[in-house]
Design a protein around this motif. Sequence first.
Motif, PDB file in Angstrom:
ATOM      1  N   MET A  71       0.826  -1.202   0.000  1.00 39.01           N
ATOM      2  CA  MET A  71       0.000   0.000   0.000  1.00 39.01           C
ATOM      3  C   MET A  71       0.864   1.257   0.000  1.00 39.01           C
ATOM      4  SD  MET A  71      -3.135   0.856  -0.103  1.00 39.01           S
ATOM      5  CE  MET A  71      -4.014   2.421   0.009  1.00 39.01           C
ATOM      6  N   SER A  72       1.990   1.192   0.717  1.00 40.11           N
ATOM      7  CA  SER A  72       2.876   2.350   0.776  1.00 40.11           C
ATOM      8  C   SER A  72       3.469   2.660  -0.585  1.00 40.11           C
ATOM      9  CB  SER A  72       4.006   2.083   1.781  1.00 40.11           C
ATOM     10  OG  SER A  72       3.477   1.862   3.068  1.00 40.11           O
ATOM     11  N   GLY A  73       3.684   1.594  -1.380  1.00 36.25           N
ATOM     12  CA  GLY A  73       4.245   1.807  -2.710  1.00 36.25           C
ATOM     13  C   GLY A  73       3.259   2.432  -3.650  1.00 36.25           C
ATOM     14  N   LEU A  74       1.933   2.275  -3.350  1.00 38.11           N
ATOM     15  CA  LEU A  74       0.917   2.818  -4.261  1.00 38.11           C
ATOM     16  C   LEU A  74       0.589   4.266  -3.935  1.00 38.11           C
ATOM     17  CD1 LEU A  74      -1.199   2.354  -6.478  1.00 38.11           C
ATOM     18  CD2 LEU A  74      -2.780   1.660  -4.677  1.00 38.11           C
ATOM     19  N   VAL A  75       0.402   4.565  -2.645  1.00 43.17           N
ATOM     20  CA  VAL A  75       0.057   5.919  -2.238  1.00 43.17           C
ATOM     21  C   VAL A  75       0.590   6.145  -0.844  1.00 43.17           C
ATOM     22  CG1 VAL A  75      -2.190   5.156  -1.409  1.00 43.17           C
ATOM     23  CG2 VAL A  75      -1.802   7.567  -1.867  1.00 43.17           C
ATOM     24  N   ASP A  76       1.146   7.311  -0.567  1.00 48.00           N
ATOM     25  CA  ASP A  76       1.876   7.543   0.667  1.00 48.00           C
ATOM     26  C   ASP A  76       1.087   8.261   1.743  1.00 48.00           C
ATOM     27  OD1 ASP A  76       4.888   8.015  -1.199  1.00 48.00           O
ATOM     28  OD2 ASP A  76       4.172   6.255  -0.119  1.00 48.00           O
ATOM     29  N   ILE A  77      -0.236   8.251   1.648  1.00 50.06           N
ATOM     30  CA  ILE A  77      -0.998   8.877   2.721  1.00 50.06           C
ATOM     31  C   ILE A  77      -2.142   7.965   3.111  1.00 50.06           C
ATOM     32  CG2 ILE A  77      -0.469  11.248   2.095  1.00 50.06           C
ATOM     33  CD1 ILE A  77      -3.125  11.389   0.753  1.00 50.06           C
ATOM     34  N   PRO A  78      -2.380   7.814   4.417  1.00 41.26           N
ATOM     35  CA  PRO A  78      -3.422   6.879   4.863  1.00 41.26           C
ATOM     36  C   PRO A  78      -4.807   7.344   4.527  1.00 41.26           C
ATOM     37  CG  PRO A  78      -2.511   8.097   6.733  1.00 41.26           C
ATOM     38  CD  PRO A  78      -1.656   8.435   5.557  1.00 41.26           C
ATOM     39  N   ILE A  80      -8.368  11.303  -6.054  1.00 41.37           N
ATOM     40  CA  ILE A  80      -7.881  10.574  -7.234  1.00 41.37           C
ATOM     41  C   ILE A  80      -7.423   9.180  -6.842  1.00 41.37           C
ATOM     42  CG2 ILE A  80      -6.172  10.562  -9.072  1.00 41.37           C
ATOM     43  CD1 ILE A  80      -6.170  13.611  -8.948  1.00 41.37           C
ATOM     44  N   SER A  81      -6.732   9.069  -5.711  1.00 42.22           N
ATOM     45  CA  SER A  81      -6.225   7.784  -5.263  1.00 42.22           C
ATOM     46  C   SER A  81      -7.359   6.833  -4.899  1.00 42.22           C
ATOM     47  CB  SER A  81      -5.294   7.982  -4.065  1.00 42.22           C
ATOM     48  OG  SER A  81      -4.205   8.801  -4.404  1.00 42.22           O
ATOM     49  N   VAL A  82      -8.390   7.340  -4.238  1.00 40.71           N
ATOM     50  CA  VAL A  82      -9.541   6.511  -3.901  1.00 40.71           C
ATOM     51  C   VAL A  82     -10.199   5.966  -5.168  1.00 40.71           C
ATOM     52  CG1 VAL A  82     -11.865   6.526  -2.927  1.00 40.71           C
ATOM     53  CG2 VAL A  82      -9.990   7.645  -1.707  1.00 40.71           C
ATOM     54  N   SER A  83     -10.375   6.814  -6.153  1.00 39.39           N
ATOM     55  CA  SER A  83     -10.959   6.387  -7.421  1.00 39.39           C
ATOM     56  C   SER A  83     -10.092   5.330  -8.092  1.00 39.39           C
ATOM     57  CB  SER A  83     -11.125   7.598  -8.341  1.00 39.39           C
ATOM     58  OG  SER A  83     -11.598   7.204  -9.610  1.00 39.39           O
ATOM     59  N   LEU A  84      -8.775   5.557  -8.049  1.00 34.02           N
ATOM     60  CA  LEU A  84      -7.855   4.588  -8.643  1.00 34.02           C
ATOM     61  C   LEU A  84      -7.963   3.240  -7.945  1.00 34.02           C
ATOM     62  CD1 LEU A  84      -5.500   3.834 -10.497  1.00 34.02           C
ATOM     63  CD2 LEU A  84      -3.948   4.796  -8.759  1.00 34.02           C
ATOM     64  N   MET A  85      -8.036   3.271  -6.611  1.00 28.82           N
ATOM     65  CA  MET A  85      -8.134   2.021  -5.864  1.00 28.82           C
ATOM     66  C   MET A  85      -9.425   1.272  -6.178  1.00 28.82           C
ATOM     67  SD  MET A  85      -6.692  -0.029  -3.839  1.00 28.82           S
ATOM     68  CE  MET A  85      -5.339   0.981  -3.220  1.00 28.82           C
ATOM     69  N   HIS A  86     -10.531   1.994  -6.273  1.00 26.09           N
ATOM     70  CA  HIS A  86     -11.801   1.355  -6.622  1.00 26.09           C
ATOM     71  C   HIS A  86     -11.723   0.731  -8.012  1.00 26.09           C
ATOM     72  CE1 HIS A  86     -14.286   2.201  -3.186  1.00 26.09           C
ATOM     73  NE2 HIS A  86     -14.008   3.504  -3.219  1.00 26.09           N
ATOM     74  N   ALA A 139     -12.245  -3.208  -8.833  1.00 21.58           N
ATOM     75  CA  ALA A 139     -13.265  -3.618  -9.801  1.00 21.58           C
ATOM     76  C   ALA A 139     -12.649  -4.459 -10.905  1.00 21.58           C
ATOM     77  CB  ALA A 139     -13.945  -2.385 -10.386  1.00 21.58           C
ATOM     78  N   GLU A 140     -11.451  -4.081 -11.341  1.00 23.13           N
ATOM     79  CA  GLU A 140     -10.781  -4.837 -12.398  1.00 23.13           C
ATOM     80  C   GLU A 140     -10.391  -6.228 -11.912  1.00 23.13           C
ATOM     81  OE1 GLU A 140      -6.998  -4.370 -15.474  1.00 23.13           O
ATOM     82  OE2 GLU A 140      -7.641  -2.690 -14.223  1.00 23.13           O
ATOM     83  N   ILE A 141      -9.969  -6.316 -10.649  1.00 21.25           N
ATOM     84  CA  ILE A 141      -9.617  -7.626 -10.088  1.00 21.25           C
ATOM     85  C   ILE A 141     -10.837  -8.539 -10.057  1.00 21.25           C
ATOM     86  CG2 ILE A 141      -8.917  -8.804  -7.959  1.00 21.25           C
ATOM     87  CD1 ILE A 141      -7.123  -6.380  -7.377  1.00 21.25           C
TER      88      ILE A 141
END
Length: 425
Positions: free
Chosen positions: A48-55, A97-103, A107-109
């Motif tokens: 998770m840290s590698g994807l986005v650096d804020i909780p 933007i990060s939340v949208s990316l994660m969703h 969804a793709e998975i």
Amino acid sequence: MKVKRYLASTSKEALRQVKEELGDDAVILSNRKTKNGVEIMALADAEMSGLVDIPTALPHGAQMVKSEKQQPAAPVYSKVPAVTQELIEPPKATPEISVSLMHDIIAEIHAMKTTLEDQLATVAWGNYTQRKPEKMKILRTLLDVGFSPQLSRRLVDKLTPDFDYEQSLKQAMAALTSNLHTGASDEMVEKGGIYALIGPTGVGKTTTTAKLAARCVIRHGADKVALLTTDSYRIGGHEQLKIYGQLLGIPVRNIKDTDDLQLTLYELRNKHMVLIDTIGMSQRDHMVAEQSAMLSNCGADIKRMLILSAASNGKTLDEVISAYQNDGIFGCIITKIDEAASLGVALDAVIRRKLMLHYVTNGQKVPEDIHAANARYLLHRIFKSSPGESAFTLQDAEFALIMAGKQDEESVRSNEKSFAGFHHD
């Protein structure tokens, strides 16, 4: 990024698995209930840290896995040296933007998972058809004549493996014949009693009532038969049965409520057969319960005869049977077999729901177009004529795709309940 999936019977057990494998700082991306228990999608903290650096960029509902004694996790960016922290802090719009990316990633998975399962199921089905081609031919035959996939699968599974197509078809017909329960020839007319013909609108209750009355008049005389109707709502409903009664020499009485029905049945206690033509209504109408209460509270032994139209589809027939079966069904009559593309749909519902079939009707003539049900004849009629091509005929690829689909938990439970006593000769 490696998102891992955990399945367990309870949420507590699933969380324990996450902690053991990914540690206490693992990020839970989603959790949901499945037929097997609880499913959790989780991600290691390092990933998770590698994807986005804020909780604050975690998806809605995502959370850090923490033990009870552990202190709240420090923000991820606190691990970064102070010199570079200011450079990597994203602007305020970045969390959205990060939340949208994660969703999108989740969804793709899920989409990839569904696609893979469908492909594996199709491959498995293709291998099965190659190993057992004769059984597949029988399965297609059953589906083409109107039997449901549920009944067809169950039946094919019980066929002898080494039989050819003709032998398998005979065995299938024998099994269907054994499980299609029919009453003795003209049992209703011979034994007599009080019968209420129930069912949805337009299935032919009034005409069927007249046909049964005519058979009883021929056998026992007009003075031994009585006709009642509760149909005071439909315009001309009472008049239609009254015309039939005049032709047969039988008076027709109109019933208003429970007390009226109780008094009338007491007056007619010496009749050999009393037939009650009920109001036609949708199986979803609340008046179905009111009608059932009237028949139950009149103090007489009224046998409910459910009228089913062969021209209805399987889902409709299942819904109709469910609406009326809770109050007890003595038997059923299938009408309009002359209008149905295949009788298999109606017989399928009768077999699966374990109803007793007494008569079938095939026209408007009174009393000619009603016949005592004969299981062997009806099934022979179904398989005698092969259906032609239509808009609903499945091609090979479509057939494989549909049959490869998985049954959901409800279908499995229904299948087990419906065929608890299924047998074949």
